[in-house]
Design a protein around this motif. Structure first.
Motif, PDB file in Angstrom:
ATOM      1  N   MET A   1       0.782  -1.319   0.073  1.00 44.70           N
ATOM      2  CA  MET A   1      -0.157  -0.032  -0.034  1.00 44.70           C
ATOM      3  C   MET A   1       0.929   1.291  -0.014  1.00 44.70           C
ATOM      4  SD  MET A   1      -3.498   0.333   0.631  1.00 44.70           S
ATOM      5  CE  MET A   1      -4.525   1.717   0.816  1.00 44.70           C
ATOM      6  N   GLY A   2       0.613   2.264  -0.821  1.00 42.18           N
ATOM      7  CA  GLY A   2       1.505   3.308  -0.963  1.00 42.18           C
ATOM      8  C   GLY A   2       1.096   4.605  -0.010  1.00 42.18           C
ATOM      9  N   ALA A   3       1.596   5.675  -0.057  1.00 46.04           N
ATOM     10  CA  ALA A   3       1.204   6.852   0.422  1.00 46.04           C
ATOM     11  C   ALA A   3      -0.232   7.189   0.328  1.00 46.04           C
ATOM     12  CB  ALA A   3       2.162   7.966   0.310  1.00 46.04           C
ATOM     13  N   ARG A   4      -0.988   7.511   1.457  1.00 47.60           N
ATOM     14  CA  ARG A   4      -2.450   7.959   1.198  1.00 47.60           C
ATOM     15  C   ARG A   4      -2.289   9.339   0.886  1.00 47.60           C
ATOM     16  NH1 ARG A   4      -4.142   8.114   6.987  1.00 47.60           N
ATOM     17  NH2 ARG A   4      -2.085   8.462   7.282  1.00 47.60           N
ATOM     18  N   ILE A   5      -2.656   9.819  -0.251  1.00 43.78           N
ATOM     19  CA  ILE A   5      -2.564  10.988  -0.833  1.00 43.78           C
ATOM     20  C   ILE A   5      -4.109  11.629  -1.180  1.00 43.78           C
ATOM     21  CG2 ILE A   5      -2.115  12.471  -2.888  1.00 43.78           C
ATOM     22  CD1 ILE A   5       0.005  10.085  -3.720  1.00 43.78           C
ATOM     23  N   GLY A   6      -4.093  12.759  -0.444  1.00 45.36           N
ATOM     24  CA  GLY A   6      -5.510  13.702  -0.467  1.00 45.36           C
ATOM     25  C   GLY A   6      -5.352  14.846  -1.408  1.00 45.36           C
ATOM     26  N   VAL A   7      -6.408  15.358  -1.951  1.00 47.32           N
ATOM     27  CA  VAL A   7      -6.470  16.634  -2.632  1.00 47.32           C
ATOM     28  C   VAL A   7      -7.448  17.588  -2.024  1.00 47.32           C
ATOM     29  CG1 VAL A   7      -5.712  15.504  -4.749  1.00 47.32           C
ATOM     30  CG2 VAL A   7      -7.975  15.954  -4.533  1.00 47.32           C
ATOM     31  N   TYR A   8      -7.101  18.787  -1.761  1.00 41.80           N
ATOM     32  CA  TYR A   8      -8.138  19.909  -1.223  1.00 41.80           C
ATOM     33  C   TYR A   8      -7.977  20.813  -2.300  1.00 41.80           C
ATOM     34  CZ  TYR A   8      -9.809  23.667   1.422  1.00 41.80           C
ATOM     35  OH  TYR A   8     -10.509  24.668   2.167  1.00 41.80           O
ATOM     36  N   PRO A   9      -9.292  20.783  -3.223  1.00 39.20           N
ATOM     37  CA  PRO A   9      -9.503  21.846  -4.316  1.00 39.20           C
ATOM     38  C   PRO A   9      -9.854  22.967  -4.082  1.00 39.20           C
ATOM     39  CG  PRO A   9     -11.220  19.995  -4.379  1.00 39.20           C
ATOM     40  CD  PRO A   9      -9.950  19.629  -3.126  1.00 39.20           C
ATOM     41  N   GLY A  10     -10.020  23.951  -4.857  1.00 35.90           N
ATOM     42  CA  GLY A  10     -10.411  25.324  -4.638  1.00 35.90           C
ATOM     43  C   GLY A  10      -9.808  26.388  -5.477  1.00 35.90           C
ATOM     44  N   THR A  11     -10.574  27.350  -5.457  1.00 34.01           N
ATOM     45  CA  THR A  11     -10.221  28.719  -6.171  1.00 34.01           C
ATOM     46  C   THR A  11      -9.128  29.477  -5.456  1.00 34.01           C
ATOM     47  OG1 THR A  11     -12.249  29.763  -5.928  1.00 34.01           O
ATOM     48  CG2 THR A  11     -12.108  28.818  -7.791  1.00 34.01           C
ATOM     49  N   PHE A  12      -9.350  29.516  -4.073  1.00 33.90           N
ATOM     50  CA  PHE A  12      -8.308  30.269  -3.210  1.00 33.90           C
ATOM     51  C   PHE A  12      -8.088  31.634  -3.626  1.00 33.90           C
ATOM     52  CE2 PHE A  12      -7.425  25.757  -2.957  1.00 33.90           C
ATOM     53  CZ  PHE A  12      -7.788  25.355  -1.804  1.00 33.90           C
ATOM     54  N   ASP A  13      -9.257  32.396  -3.719  1.00 34.98           N
ATOM     55  CA  ASP A  13      -9.438  33.771  -4.392  1.00 34.98           C
ATOM     56  C   ASP A  13      -9.987  34.746  -3.465  1.00 34.98           C
ATOM     57  OD1 ASP A  13      -8.705  35.660  -6.257  1.00 34.98           O
ATOM     58  OD2 ASP A  13     -10.757  35.611  -6.815  1.00 34.98           O
ATOM     59  N   PRO A  14      -9.364  35.211  -2.319  1.00 32.69           N
ATOM     60  CA  PRO A  14      -8.099  34.746  -1.830  1.00 32.69           C
ATOM     61  C   PRO A  14      -8.193  33.601  -0.665  1.00 32.69           C
ATOM     62  CG  PRO A  14      -9.036  36.418  -0.493  1.00 32.69           C
ATOM     63  CD  PRO A  14      -9.913  36.354  -1.556  1.00 32.69           C
ATOM     64  N   VAL A  15      -7.026  33.221  -0.332  1.00 35.53           N
ATOM     65  CA  VAL A  15      -7.144  32.122   0.388  1.00 35.53           C
ATOM     66  C   VAL A  15      -7.287  32.758   1.995  1.00 35.53           C
ATOM     67  CG1 VAL A  15      -4.424  32.483   1.036  1.00 35.53           C
ATOM     68  CG2 VAL A  15      -5.578  30.042   1.652  1.00 35.53           C
ATOM     69  N   THR A  16      -8.112  32.137   2.573  1.00 38.44           N
ATOM     70  CA  THR A  16      -8.676  32.677   3.836  1.00 38.44           C
ATOM     71  C   THR A  16      -8.081  31.751   4.793  1.00 38.44           C
ATOM     72  OG1 THR A  16     -10.582  31.305   3.985  1.00 38.44           O
ATOM     73  CG2 THR A  16     -10.835  33.385   2.599  1.00 38.44           C
ATOM     74  N   LEU A  17      -8.530  32.274   6.132  1.00 35.81           N
ATOM     75  CA  LEU A  17      -7.938  31.617   7.451  1.00 35.81           C
ATOM     76  C   LEU A  17      -8.995  30.238   7.374  1.00 35.81           C
ATOM     77  CD1 LEU A  17      -7.955  34.403  10.148  1.00 35.81           C
ATOM     78  CD2 LEU A  17      -5.979  33.245   8.718  1.00 35.81           C
ATOM     79  N   GLY A  18     -10.041  30.193   7.135  1.00 37.59           N
ATOM     80  CA  GLY A  18     -10.893  29.103   6.900  1.00 37.59           C
ATOM     81  C   GLY A  18     -10.118  27.933   5.935  1.00 37.59           C
ATOM     82  N   HIS A  19      -9.518  28.263   4.865  1.00 35.93           N
ATOM     83  CA  HIS A  19      -8.825  27.422   3.921  1.00 35.93           C
ATOM     84  C   HIS A  19      -7.858  26.822   4.747  1.00 35.93           C
ATOM     85  CE1 HIS A  19     -10.424  30.096   0.481  1.00 35.93           C
ATOM     86  NE2 HIS A  19     -11.212  28.788   0.413  1.00 35.93           N
ATOM     87  N   MET A  20      -6.878  27.650   5.324  1.00 29.73           N
ATOM     88  CA  MET A  20      -5.603  27.336   6.143  1.00 29.73           C
ATOM     89  C   MET A  20      -6.171  26.450   7.196  1.00 29.73           C
ATOM     90  SD  MET A  20      -3.398  28.739   4.422  1.00 29.73           S
ATOM     91  CE  MET A  20      -1.961  27.903   5.536  1.00 29.73           C
ATOM     92  N   ASP A  21      -7.253  26.632   8.023  1.00 23.44           N
ATOM     93  CA  ASP A  21      -7.657  25.657   8.958  1.00 23.44           C
ATOM     94  C   ASP A  21      -7.943  24.229   8.302  1.00 23.44           C
ATOM     95  OD1 ASP A  21      -8.747  24.874  11.661  1.00 23.44           O
ATOM     96  OD2 ASP A  21     -10.680  24.998  10.490  1.00 23.44           O
ATOM     97  N   ILE A  22      -8.607  24.049   7.113  1.00 24.00           N
ATOM     98  CA  ILE A  22      -8.933  23.092   6.569  1.00 24.00           C
ATOM     99  C   ILE A  22      -7.564  22.222   6.053  1.00 24.00           C
ATOM    100  CG2 ILE A  22      -9.955  21.779   4.577  1.00 24.00           C
ATOM    101  CD1 ILE A  22     -11.923  22.651   7.081  1.00 24.00           C
ATOM    102  N   ILE A  23      -6.657  23.031   5.533  1.00 23.20           N
ATOM    103  CA  ILE A  23      -5.331  22.620   5.090  1.00 23.20           C
ATOM    104  C   ILE A  23      -4.396  21.875   6.273  1.00 23.20           C
ATOM    105  CG2 ILE A  23      -3.189  23.246   4.040  1.00 23.20           C
ATOM    106  CD1 ILE A  23      -4.602  25.245   2.367  1.00 23.20           C
ATOM    107  N   ARG A  24      -4.451  22.703   7.422  1.00 27.70           N
ATOM    108  CA  ARG A  24      -3.700  22.189   8.603  1.00 27.70           C
ATOM    109  C   ARG A  24      -4.208  20.919   9.004  1.00 27.70           C
ATOM    110  NH1 ARG A  24      -4.257  27.344   9.961  1.00 27.70           N
ATOM    111  NH2 ARG A  24      -2.449  28.647   9.790  1.00 27.70           N
ATOM    112  N   ARG A  25      -5.607  20.740   9.043  1.00 31.37           N
ATOM    113  CA  ARG A  25      -6.216  19.540   9.398  1.00 31.37           C
ATOM    114  C   ARG A  25      -6.058  18.303   8.673  1.00 31.37           C
ATOM    115  NH1 ARG A  25     -11.629  22.136  10.817  1.00 31.37           N
ATOM    116  NH2 ARG A  25     -12.252  20.100  11.492  1.00 31.37           N
ATOM    117  N   GLY A  26      -6.448  18.943   7.415  1.00 31.56           N
ATOM    118  CA  GLY A  26      -6.393  17.828   6.197  1.00 31.56           C
ATOM    119  C   GLY A  26      -5.055  17.041   6.105  1.00 31.56           C
TER     120      GLY A  26
END
Length: 175
Positions: A1-26
């Motif tokens: 089994m290889g590495a578990r890869i996830g994608v977090y898609p979005g436009t990030f226009d602009p990147v917000t603290l909410g996006h950053m929260d999901i990135i940290r936790r994801g």
């Protein structure tokens, strides 16, 4: 089994603290998180794709975990397969988000049942934040510091100032 890869898609226009929260936790849920910066034909971005990519790369530089930032202009499921992802990470703010995301997850599962969608609830203090609202607040001269990282605040302010200056220049050329 290889590495578990996830994608977090979005436009990030602009990147917000909410996006950053999901990135940290994801990033804690997978071995590698690929932040996919995309275009959305139904949105008119404040920032170019290159600007959004650079901003997201800068903002994730100090986030713990293996995080890559790349762009895509295709179906999300095609992007996920291209990246070797088995998980799509999505953030939810409210019931309205859930209804839309639930429908999208169902469609994505019909396209490729081997990729799962994982929903993360936004931090309670960040739930109202949406890029669209951040831009609207900024365009009307409101304070966006509570919603975006400090450097992003300056970048949004510069875009708003340029837009105002362009509007003033257009106004005086017609005058």
């Amino acid at each position: 089994m290889g590495a578990r890869i996830g994608v977090y898609p979005g436009t990030f226009d602009p990147v917000t603290l909410g996006h950053m929260d999901i990135i940290r936790r994801g990033a804690k849920l997978v071995d590698r998180l690929v932040v996919g910066v995309t275009t959305n034909p139904s949105k008119s971005p404040m920032f170019s794709l290159d600007e959004r990519m650079a901003t997201v790369r800068r903002e994730v530089a100090d986030v713990e975990g293996d995080i890559a930032v790349t762009s895509f202009d295709s179906l999300l499921m095609d992007f996920a397969v291209r990246e070797g992802a088995r998980v799509i990470v999505r953030g939810l703010r409210a019931v309205a988000d859930f209804e839309y995301e639930y429908q999208m997850a169902g469609m994505n599962q019909q396209i490729n049942a081997t990729v799962e969608t994982v929903f993360l609830m936004a931090d309670v203090g960040l739930q109202p934040i949406a890029s669209r609202l951040v831009k609207e607040i900024a365009l009307f001269g409101g304070e966006i510091a509570p919603f975006v990282p400090p450097a992003v605040r300056g970048e949004v302010a510069a875009k708003v100032a340029a837009k105002v200056a362009a509007g003033d220049a257009a106004q005086s050329s017609r005058g």
